[in-house]
Design an enzyme around this catalytic site. Structure first.
Site, PDB file in Angstrom:
ATOM      1  N   SER A   1      -7.904   3.994   9.246  1.00 41.90           N
ATOM      2  CA  SER A   1      -8.581   4.033   7.951  1.00 41.90           C
ATOM      3  C   SER A   1      -7.849   3.161   6.932  1.00 41.90           C
ATOM      4  CB  SER A   1      -8.652   5.489   7.451  1.00 41.90           C
ATOM      5  OG  SER A   1      -9.180   5.554   6.145  1.00 41.90           O
TER       6      SER A   1
ATOM      7  N   ASP B   1     -15.376   2.629   7.572  1.00 36.59           N
ATOM      8  CA  ASP B   1     -14.319   3.575   7.216  1.00 36.59           C
ATOM      9  C   ASP B   1     -14.802   4.536   6.128  1.00 36.59           C
ATOM     10  OD1 ASP B   1     -11.537   4.625   6.950  1.00 36.59           O
ATOM     11  OD2 ASP B   1     -11.763   3.744   4.962  1.00 36.59           O
TER      12      ASP B   1
ATOM     13  N   ARG C   1     -15.048  12.848   8.151  1.00 38.83           N
ATOM     14  CA  ARG C   1     -13.777  13.505   8.492  1.00 38.83           C
ATOM     15  C   ARG C   1     -13.422  14.552   7.446  1.00 38.83           C
ATOM     16  NH1 ARG C   1      -9.759   8.927   8.390  1.00 38.83           N
ATOM     17  NH2 ARG C   1      -8.237  10.585   8.761  1.00 38.83           N
TER      18      ARG C   1
ATOM     19  N   HIS D   1       0.851  -1.202   0.000  1.00 36.00           N
ATOM     20  CA  HIS D   1       0.000   0.000   0.000  1.00 36.00           C
ATOM     21  C   HIS D   1       0.877   1.238   0.000  1.00 36.00           C
ATOM     22  CE1 HIS D   1      -3.314   2.739   0.875  1.00 36.00           C
ATOM     23  NE2 HIS D   1      -2.512   3.309   1.752  1.00 36.00           N
TER      24      HIS D   1
ATOM     25  N   LYS E   1      -8.961  -1.339   5.772  1.00 33.57           N
ATOM     26  CA  LYS E   1      -9.171  -1.846   4.412  1.00 33.57           C
ATOM     27  C   LYS E   1      -8.116  -2.885   4.041  1.00 33.57           C
ATOM     28  CE  LYS E   1      -9.281   2.325   2.502  1.00 33.57           C
ATOM     29  NZ  LYS E   1      -9.421   3.304   3.593  1.00 33.57           N
TER      30      LYS E   1
END
Length: 436
Positions: A185, A163, A170, A84, A189
């Site tokens: 967050s 999320d 947010r 990621h 995922k």
């Protein structure tokens, strides 16, 4: 037990830690619509001011992970490794890393997103190939990884819906900048996507979400801690995003650069990142490997053509035409191709990555809203990076666009992005720190 949201807000306002049950009530209640936005907003603001303990952050993440579907990769043999990136300008890393790692027999089952802001996301870039399917079924996704060790798709399941709902709140309540909230967050995922090991590329610098190295270290350490508590193998690599990654910024242009990289002709800074992240991914998959051996395997996979062939197979099994990989330049169709001349002689001192990203967005290479349609052919190719020598009138970049007005605006953005020096400049290192 039934809790009162008022009490949980009050508790966090006093910097007290919530219990696991309280957090699960909070996430479940908000996801189901039983807790109103105004109360969740108050709670999020209290978190921004007072933070969360490591235990709270973990339980907050797990509650969001369990709020929806979770992808089960257990039917796929071997260690499934995911990667990621926190996002940057010119970040086409997955396009090279996924087939490179898969070519070495390590399963890469990756859920990727679309871009919002400067440039397209991985899914957008892959759609530069006509016919490429990003919305494949779960069965096809798993089958492709089993047979070919690779699948990259858009979110096919209802992963971490809590999320999605909390992030939207947010975004409009100025509560994005909180390390526990950012970490939970991202990791909710990633954990729901089912990988056994996760390599995090945490970008730091002017073109990244995290501008400050110390804050980026905190974020990376928090995410690694969450993953470890969830029994995942974890590593975070902090990488430089003070200038764009590689030379190309824009969807098809970035795909072209990724293909060049798989052929062994990638930009120096980009390949340094590829080998660093690839090494860490291989070490997650096989703890008996050494860093030296892992890097050697990666280089061999590129020099032998194995990684390139895996990329072609990947494009084919998800609906694209593999011959397009060999002739990717044919997919680039911009009406205007304009060079940006240097107005200074000396050395490139700095390139504001965010400004280059905005230039690409002005051209149509990014989204201001989720509904915007990306122009795949537009973008910017840099010819000069930090530390390079420049003569007056040298081309520092080339702009690809389909609208003269946007090309002119992008030209000004590119000129503003560059700072020059009479003195020689040493570029910052790509790899800033590795956190395990």
């Amino acid at each position: 037990m039934k809790y009162q949201m008022y009490d949980l807000i009050e508790k966090k306002k006093r910097s007290e830690a919530l219990t696991k049950d309280e957090i699960e009530y909070l996430i479940s209640g908000y996801t189901k619509g039983e807790i109103p936005d105004y109360q969740m907003s108050a709670f999020l603001m209290a978190v921004c001011f007072n933070g969360m303990t490591d235990e709270e952050t973990y339980e907050f993440t797990m509650a969001m992970e369990h709020s929806g579907d979770e992808l089960d990769l257990s039917s796929i043999p071997g260690m499934k490794i995911d990667k990621h990136s926190t996002g940057g300008v010119g970040d086409k890393t997955t396009l090279v890393l996924a087939p490179l790692i898969a070519s070495l027999g390590v399963p890469v089952a990756k859920m990727s997103g679309r871009g919002l802001g400067h440039t397209g996301g991985t899914i957008d870039k892959l759609e530069a190939f006509p016919g490429f399917q990003t919305g494949i079924s779960e069965e096809t996704f798993l089958s492709n990884v089993k047979e070919h060790h690779i699948a990259v798709a858009g979110q096919t399941k209802n992963l971490a819906p809590a999320d999605k709902k909390i992030y939207a709140l947010r975004d409009i309540t100025a509560t994005v900048n909180s390390i526990p909230l950012i970490a939970s967050s991202i990791m909710s995922k990633k954990l729901a996507s089912g990988a056994d090991g996760i390599c995090l590329d945490v970008k730091v610098g002017s073109g990244a979400f995290m501008k400050d190295l110390e804050e980026a270290k905190k974020l990376a350490s928090t995410m690694v801690d969450i993953g470890r508590r969830a029994n995942r193998k974890m590593v975070a690599v902090l990488t430089n995003m003070d200038e764009p990654l590689g030379f190309a910024v824009g969807n098809t242009l970035e795909v072209m650069e990724a293909i060049d990289s798989l052929k062994g002709n990638g930009p120096k800074d980009f390949m340094e990142l590829i080998y660093a992240l690839g090494t860490e991914m291989l070490l997650l998959a096989d703890e008996d490997l050494t860093s030296e051996k892992a890097k050697e395997l990666l280089k061999d996979a590129i020099s032998s053509g194995k990684a390139y062939d895996t990329f072609k197979t990947f494009i084919e099994i998800q609906g694209g035409n593999p011959s397009d990989v060999d002739h990717i330049e044919d997919l680039l169709d911009a009406s205007f191709v304009v060079k940006v001349p240097a107005e200074f002689e000396g050395y490139v001192k700095e390139i504001q990555a965010e400004e280059v990203g905005r230039a690409s967005m002005i051209l149509g290479g990014g989204r201001a809203t989720k509904e915007d349609v990306i122009d795949m052919s537009v973008g910017v190719v840099l010819h000069k990076k930090v530390g390079d020598t420049v003569k007056k009138e040298d081309a520092i970049a080339t702009i690809y666009g389909n609208n003269k007005e946007s090309v002119d605006l992008a030209m000004e953005k590119i000129k503003d992005a560059y700072t020059f020096s009479k003195e020689a400049v040493t570029p910052k290192p790509m790899i800033l720190e590795i956190i395990k």
